[in-house]
Structure formats: structure tokens, C-alpha cells
Scaffold this motif. Sequence first.
Motif, mmCIF file in Angstrom:
data_model
loop_
_atom_site.group_PDB
_atom_site.id
_atom_site.type_symbol
_atom_site.label_atom_id
_atom_site.label_comp_id
_atom_site.label_asym_id
_atom_site.label_seq_id
_atom_site.Cartn_x
_atom_site.Cartn_y
_atom_site.Cartn_z
ATOM 1 N N GLY A 88 4.684 -27.069 -4.896
ATOM 2 C CA GLY A 88 5.515 -26.247 -5.809
ATOM 3 C C GLY A 88 7.202 -26.486 -5.320
ATOM 4 O O GLY A 88 7.447 -27.503 -4.690
ATOM 5 N N ALA A 89 7.942 -25.339 -5.703
ATOM 6 C CA ALA A 89 9.297 -25.229 -5.369
ATOM 7 C C ALA A 89 9.873 -25.018 -4.482
ATOM 8 O O ALA A 89 10.770 -25.520 -3.547
ATOM 9 C CB ALA A 89 9.923 -24.586 -6.704
ATOM 10 N N HIS A 90 9.232 -24.025 -3.429
ATOM 11 C CA HIS A 90 9.503 -23.477 -2.212
ATOM 12 C C HIS A 90 8.707 -23.933 -1.093
ATOM 13 O O HIS A 90 7.752 -23.210 -0.903
ATOM 14 C CB HIS A 90 9.753 -22.039 -2.354
ATOM 15 C CG HIS A 90 10.667 -21.466 -3.661
ATOM 16 N ND1 HIS A 90 11.961 -21.811 -3.475
ATOM 17 C CD2 HIS A 90 10.185 -20.885 -4.585
ATOM 18 C CE1 HIS A 90 12.617 -21.502 -4.451
ATOM 19 N NE2 HIS A 90 11.475 -21.055 -5.179
ATOM 20 N N TYR A 91 8.974 -24.919 -0.261
ATOM 21 C CA TYR A 91 8.369 -25.301 0.740
ATOM 22 C C TYR A 91 9.085 -26.060 1.745
ATOM 23 O O TYR A 91 10.247 -26.188 1.603
ATOM 24 C CB TYR A 91 7.150 -26.348 0.356
ATOM 25 C CG TYR A 91 7.565 -27.602 -0.235
ATOM 26 C CD1 TYR A 91 7.915 -28.707 0.970
ATOM 27 C CD2 TYR A 91 8.073 -27.874 -1.492
ATOM 28 C CE1 TYR A 91 8.389 -29.852 0.463
ATOM 29 C CE2 TYR A 91 8.484 -29.181 -1.691
ATOM 30 C CZ TYR A 91 8.724 -30.113 -0.989
ATOM 31 O OH TYR A 91 9.147 -31.477 -1.198
ATOM 32 N N ARG A 92 8.569 -26.348 2.877
ATOM 33 C CA ARG A 92 9.391 -26.918 3.959
ATOM 34 C C ARG A 92 8.355 -27.878 4.593
ATOM 35 O O ARG A 92 7.174 -27.569 4.692
ATOM 36 C CB ARG A 92 10.021 -26.158 4.847
ATOM 37 C CG ARG A 92 9.261 -25.292 5.951
ATOM 38 C CD ARG A 92 10.154 -24.566 6.694
ATOM 39 N NE ARG A 92 9.135 -23.858 7.824
ATOM 40 C CZ ARG A 92 9.539 -22.818 8.408
ATOM 41 N NH1 ARG A 92 10.704 -22.414 8.278
ATOM 42 N NH2 ARG A 92 8.785 -22.516 9.345
ATOM 43 N N GLU A 93 8.816 -29.248 4.840
ATOM 44 C CA GLU A 93 7.842 -30.027 5.653
ATOM 45 C C GLU A 93 8.222 -30.037 7.181
ATOM 46 O O GLU A 93 9.485 -29.874 7.560
ATOM 47 C CB GLU A 93 8.129 -31.551 5.385
ATOM 48 C CG GLU A 93 8.023 -31.939 3.985
ATOM 49 C CD GLU A 93 8.478 -33.240 3.422
ATOM 50 O OE1 GLU A 93 7.608 -34.275 4.051
ATOM 51 O OE2 GLU A 93 9.271 -33.420 2.845
ATOM 52 N N GLU A 94 7.172 -29.966 7.847
ATOM 53 C CA GLU A 94 7.090 -29.969 9.290
ATOM 54 C C GLU A 94 6.193 -30.968 10.165
ATOM 55 O O GLU A 94 5.191 -31.252 9.591
ATOM 56 C CB GLU A 94 6.716 -28.470 9.846
ATOM 57 C CG GLU A 94 7.534 -27.233 9.406
ATOM 58 C CD GLU A 94 7.450 -26.155 9.918
ATOM 59 O OE1 GLU A 94 6.983 -26.017 11.130
ATOM 60 O OE2 GLU A 94 7.814 -25.063 9.480
ATOM 61 N N ARG A 95 6.687 -31.673 11.110
ATOM 62 C CA ARG A 95 6.016 -32.607 11.807
ATOM 63 C C ARG A 95 4.982 -31.949 12.822
ATOM 64 O O ARG A 95 5.420 -31.065 13.618
ATOM 65 C CB ARG A 95 6.981 -33.576 12.500
ATOM 66 C CG ARG A 95 8.062 -34.231 11.506
ATOM 67 C CD ARG A 95 7.188 -35.440 10.668
ATOM 68 N NE ARG A 95 8.209 -36.152 9.854
ATOM 69 C CZ ARG A 95 7.902 -36.959 8.974
ATOM 70 N NH1 ARG A 95 6.809 -37.304 8.931
ATOM 71 N NH2 ARG A 95 8.878 -37.441 8.256
#
Length: 70
Positions: free
Chosen positions: A60-67
Motif C-alpha cells: 500500500g501507500a504508507h510503509y517502510r523497508e527495513e533490513r
Amino acid sequence: MKNEYTAIVKQEGDWWIGWIEEIPGVNCQEATHDELLESLEVTLQEALAFNREEALANAGAHYREERIAI
């Protein structure tokens, strides 16, 4: 960061067959061992790219990627 995956390979009659242990659906069949490894690598890259695109589309629109390193 470079990931490593495990290819399971074996010869069945005149063919070499193999699959990637960690990623379901990545499997190939080729006439030679070298062709099999090359085909598995290409297929794995395509599967990872597809899975990433699908995951981002589903986020969707509001996400963040984290390793995450394991």
C-alpha cells in the motif's frame, strides 16, 4: 549484501534437475550441470524480483523497508 542460496541438483537419466531449497517454485531442468546452474541462477533472480514487486504492491501507500540480517 550478497545472499547465498542452496541449489539441490541431481542427474536423472539424460537430464540434470535442480531446485532452490529456500525458495519454493524455483526449479529447472537442463541437459548439462553447468546449464542447470545458470538456469537456476536466472530463475532465482526472476523469482526474487517478482516476489519483491508483489510485496511492495501489497504494502500500500504508507510503509517502510527495513533490513533484517540472519
